[in-house]
Design a protein around this motif. Structure first.
Motif: not given
Ligand code: C2E
Ligand code: CA
Ligand code: CA
Ligand code: CA
Length: 279
Positions: A58, A117, A149, A200
């Motif tokens: 990430e 993100n 995400e 998640k």
């Protein structure tokens, strides 16, 4: 009494004043952050249950203005309010695309996927799709190896508008993860309407899994829900062996947290993946 009331008011005022100043400073500073090259990407590995191999990472943004580091917990919400998140989010996406290309060049099929993100504000931006498409072309990144995400709360805020936007993104080949899952109030019906690939599990539930019966119940329920929908499950914020074991026995596939790796500089990530490929 009056005196007390006054003090209380005074204190509240100072606090508000401080907050407003901070917001102003951050807003002004963020405008220049990109051109001054104050932004940096960190990558936190996402590992599989098979010998904790790094299968993804990430991208977590860091900001180093001249007066010292400001944490994303502070500057991201302010960037969302001021709109600065739009150019910054695009910068982040480009960094993520560059990483995907570099890692694939190095490791081919063994390269970790990149998770990026995306804030709620970006989803409502009409130019987002064209800009992302352009960055994908310019960098020659493989969209199927990039996951976006989006938090559960952001997704559910305006689900109908979001569904259209997310479909366009997944039509481009990008994958979608619901971040911080379990903290919002999405129903099963809503979840099945979204083109989601990954859930998640929020750190707050992982945190309480050994100590709080309710957290364990929520985690188990989320895992079985995800499985029944054919989704991959990533547990975030895994810090202890006990949490890891409980999550594995519950059927979770992927893990992220300090127990395995903290967020690292791009070069450190390359060393870590090279290390595991030697074994
Ligand atoms: P998030 O997306 O939920 O990211 C996970 C956060 O948990 C990260 O904090 C990560 O460093 C931290 N973390 C990872 N493992 C552990 C662990 O084992 N224990 C604990 N206590 N924490 C762990 P970070 O990097 O400070 O980022 C905070 C938030 O800022 C992120 O939460 C995300 O919402 C936002 N953010 C960061 N980078 C970006 C970005 O590029 N774009 C957008 N829109 N938001 C970002
Ligand atoms: Ca995230
Ligand atoms: Ca998260
Ligand atoms: Ca979070």
């Amino acid at each position: 009494l009056k005196q007390k009331g006054r003090d209380g008011w005074q204190f509240f005022n100072d606090y508000q004043h401080h907050q407003a100043l901070q917001r102003l400073n951050v807003t002004l500073g963020l405008r220049l952050a990109i051109e001054r090259e104050e932004l940096e990407a960190r990558f936190q590995p996402i590992v599989s249950s098979d010998r904790s191999r790094i299968v993804g990472a990430e991208l977590l943004l860091r900001w180093f203005p001249p007066q010292g580091e400001v944490s994303p917990g502070i500057f991201i919400p302010i960037a969302e309010m001021s709109g600065a998140i739009l150019p910054i989010g695009l910068w982040v996406f480009r960094e993520g695309c560059r990483a995907e290309v570099e890692w694939r060049r190095r490791w081919g099929a063994h390269a970790p996927y990149v998770s990026i993100n995306l804030s709620a504000r970006q989803l409502t931006d009409e130019s987002l799709l064209d800009e992302m498409r352009r960055v994908l072309m310019e960098t020659a990144a493989d969209p199927t190896r990039i996951t976006l995400e989006v938090t559960e709360t952001a997704l559910m805020a305006d689900i109908d508008a979001n569904i259209r936007m997310l479909r366009r993104l997944t039509d481009m080949g990008l994958r979608l993860a619901v971040d911080d899952f379990g903290t919002g109030y999405s129903s099963l019906a809503q979840l099945t309407r979204l083109p989601v690939d990954i859930l998640k599990i929020d750190r707050a539930f992982v945190d309480g899994i050994e100590t709080h019966h309710e957290s364990r119940t929520v985690v188990r329920a989320v895992i079985s829900l995800g499985r029944s929908l054919g989704l991959q499950l990533v547990a975030e914020g895994v810090e202890t062996q006990g949490q890891h074991l409980e999550l594995m026995s519950g059927g979770c596939d992927l893990f992220q947290g300090y127990l395995f790796h903290a967020p690292m500089k791009p070069k450190e990530l390359i060393l870590a993946v090279n290390e595991q490929l030697r074994q």
